[in-house]
Enzyme design. Structure first.
Site, PDB file in Angstrom:
ATOM      1  N   GLU A 174      -9.564  -1.789   5.148  1.00 14.10           N
ATOM      2  CA  GLU A 174     -10.281  -1.400   6.356  1.00 14.10           C
ATOM      3  C   GLU A 174     -11.612  -2.147   6.477  1.00 14.10           C
ATOM      4  OE1 GLU A 174      -8.562   0.293   8.393  1.00 14.10           O
ATOM      5  OE2 GLU A 174      -8.429   2.415   7.889  1.00 14.10           O
ATOM      6  N   ASN A 223      -7.390  -2.453  14.047  1.00 10.49           N
ATOM      7  CA  ASN A 223      -8.797  -2.729  13.736  1.00 10.49           C
ATOM      8  C   ASN A 223      -8.961  -3.967  12.857  1.00 10.49           C
ATOM      9  OD1 ASN A 223      -7.869  -1.848  11.291  1.00 10.49           O
ATOM     10  ND2 ASN A 223      -9.364  -0.199  11.035  1.00 10.49           N
ATOM     11  N   ASP A 274       0.808  -1.214   0.000  1.00  6.26           N
ATOM     12  CA  ASP A 274       0.000   0.000   0.000  1.00  6.26           C
ATOM     13  C   ASP A 274       0.845   1.271   0.000  1.00  6.26           C
ATOM     14  OD1 ASP A 274       0.953  -0.394   2.587  1.00  6.26           O
ATOM     15  OD2 ASP A 274      -0.998  -0.829   3.452  1.00  6.26           O
ATOM     16  N   HIS A 323      -7.178  -4.644  10.076  1.00  6.59           N
ATOM     17  CA  HIS A 323      -6.878  -4.522   8.648  1.00  6.59           C
ATOM     18  C   HIS A 323      -5.569  -5.215   8.309  1.00  6.59           C
ATOM     19  CE1 HIS A 323      -4.784  -0.334   9.344  1.00  6.59           C
ATOM     20  NE2 HIS A 323      -3.854  -1.259   9.216  1.00  6.59           N
TER      21      HIS A 323
HETATM   22  C1  GLP Z   1      -0.479   0.025   8.672  1.00  6.92           C
HETATM   23  C2  GLP Z   1      -0.176  -0.590   7.294  1.00  6.92           C
HETATM   24  C3  GLP Z   1      -0.197  -2.068   7.393  1.00  6.92           C
HETATM   25  C4  GLP Z   1       0.504  -2.447   8.678  1.00  6.92           C
HETATM   26  C5  GLP Z   1      -0.394  -2.133   9.827  1.00  6.92           C
HETATM   27  C6  GLP Z   1       0.244  -2.317  11.185  1.00  6.92           C
HETATM   28  O1  GLP Z   1      -1.396   1.035   8.614  1.00  6.92           O
HETATM   29  N1  GLP Z   1      -0.990  -0.162   6.211  1.00  6.92           N
HETATM   30  O2  GLP Z   1       0.420  -2.638   6.254  1.00  6.92           O
HETATM   31  O3  GLP Z   1       0.783  -3.805   8.694  1.00  6.92           O
HETATM   32  O4  GLP Z   1      -0.957  -0.859   9.666  1.00  6.92           O
HETATM   33  O5  GLP Z   1       1.197  -1.338  11.427  1.00  6.92           O
HETATM   34  P1  GLP Z   1       2.238  -1.414  12.622  1.00  6.92           P
HETATM   35  O6  GLP Z   1       3.198  -2.490  12.280  1.00  6.92           O
HETATM   36  O7  GLP Z   1       2.887  -0.053  12.655  1.00  6.92           O
HETATM   37  O8  GLP Z   1       1.466  -1.719  13.848  1.00  6.92           O
END
Ligand code: GLP
Length: 260
Positions: free
Chosen positions: A155, A148, A79, A150
């Site tokens: 989302e 959440n 992404d 995702h």
């Molecule tokens: C982000 C990204 C995801 C990531 C997730 C967890 O927003 N879009 O690809 O895996 O949320 O992030 P983190 O590792 O900082 O908790």
């Protein structure tokens, strides 16, 4: 080394450092054994120690093996934020440059991300999916887990068939990602382009990484709930080759027993 199978049986390791080593070993194995398969990559705080461990492993390779790895590298990120240029330090492109491209010494054009600056983000999402399909689809897909539920930026609610697309980020995700934006949730872009569950579930193998006590509640839901749209990561249960690696902090906070 890692067990990929149906269901979501967690492999619980001592801490985030141990998780990073295991995951880095799996990423390196994937690149070396199946160099023609595009690797699917993720950003986020969970992945910072993973890429650091990968860089150490690559630095320890024989020069010829390291050179081959660099020449053959091909990866597609999940992404990117809409509206941020690759040079913007808050973009995922900049994250990958800092944590992967520079430390591994990768040549240009091998680490793909959606185009966050495209005038037409919906068309850019379709182009990105087409580029990935033309490269043969995903081999191993690395995934983090949002608070959440995702994966990528899929989302909730999100059907299993959702394709690569441009979508609005939830208020909770913008708040969770605020630290990279000076702690200001309103500064986090409102939209992103993400690979969909459709492309993710078509990957040959899925590697989901969950570390830290804050992820306990969502990990608990993931382990208990059947696949449904309000917990997008729960669709991973439908895949036949998933490896879920968690640290003890996340496991304990989800009320799992270590080693379970
Ligand atoms: C982000 C990204 C995801 C990531 C997730 C967890 O927003 N879009 O690809 O895996 O949320 O992030 P983190 O590792 O900082 O908790």
């Amino acid at each position: 080394m890692g067990s990929f199978g149906a269901g979501l049986q967690p492999l619980v390791l001592a801490d985030a450092a141990a998780v990073a080593e295991r995951v880095a070993a799996l990423l390196l194995e994937e690149r070396q054994r199946w160099p023609s398969r595009p690797l699917g990559l993720a950003t986020g705080r969970t992945m910072e120690p993973v890429y650091a461990a990968l860089a150490r492993r690559v630095a320890a390779l024989e020069p010829a093996a390291r050179q081959r790895l660099r020449q053959e590298w091909l990866s597609f990120n999940l992404d990117e934020y809409v509206g941020l240029a690759p040079a913007d330090p808050r973009s995922f492109a900049a994250f990958m440059a800092e944590h992967l491209v520079r430390p591994l010494g990768l040549p240009p054009g091998r680490v793909w991300l959606p185009d966050g600056l495209a005038a037409d983000p919906a068309a850019a999402a379709r182009d990105y999916a087409g580029r990935l399909a033309a490269a043969g689809g995903l081999g191993l897909q690395l995934l983090g887990l949002g608070l959440n539920g995702h994966v990528g930026f899929n989302e909730p609610p999100c059907p299993a068939e959702a394709p690569c697309r441009c979508l609005a980020l939830s208020a909770s995700t913008r708040a969770a990602n605020a630290p990279a934006f000076g702690g200001v949730a309103a500064a986090v872009p409102e939209r992103a382009i993400t690979l969909g569950l459709a492309e993710i579930l078509q990957a040959q193998r899925l590697l989901l990484v969950v570390t830290g006590a804050a992820k306990g509640p969502v990990l608990r839901r993931l382990l208990q709930e059947p696949p449904h749209a309000d917990l997008p990561a729960s669709w991973l249960r439908r895949h036949g080759a998933v490896c879920l690696v968690v640290d003890r902090a996340a496991a304990a906070a989800s009320a799992l027993q270590a080693g379970q």
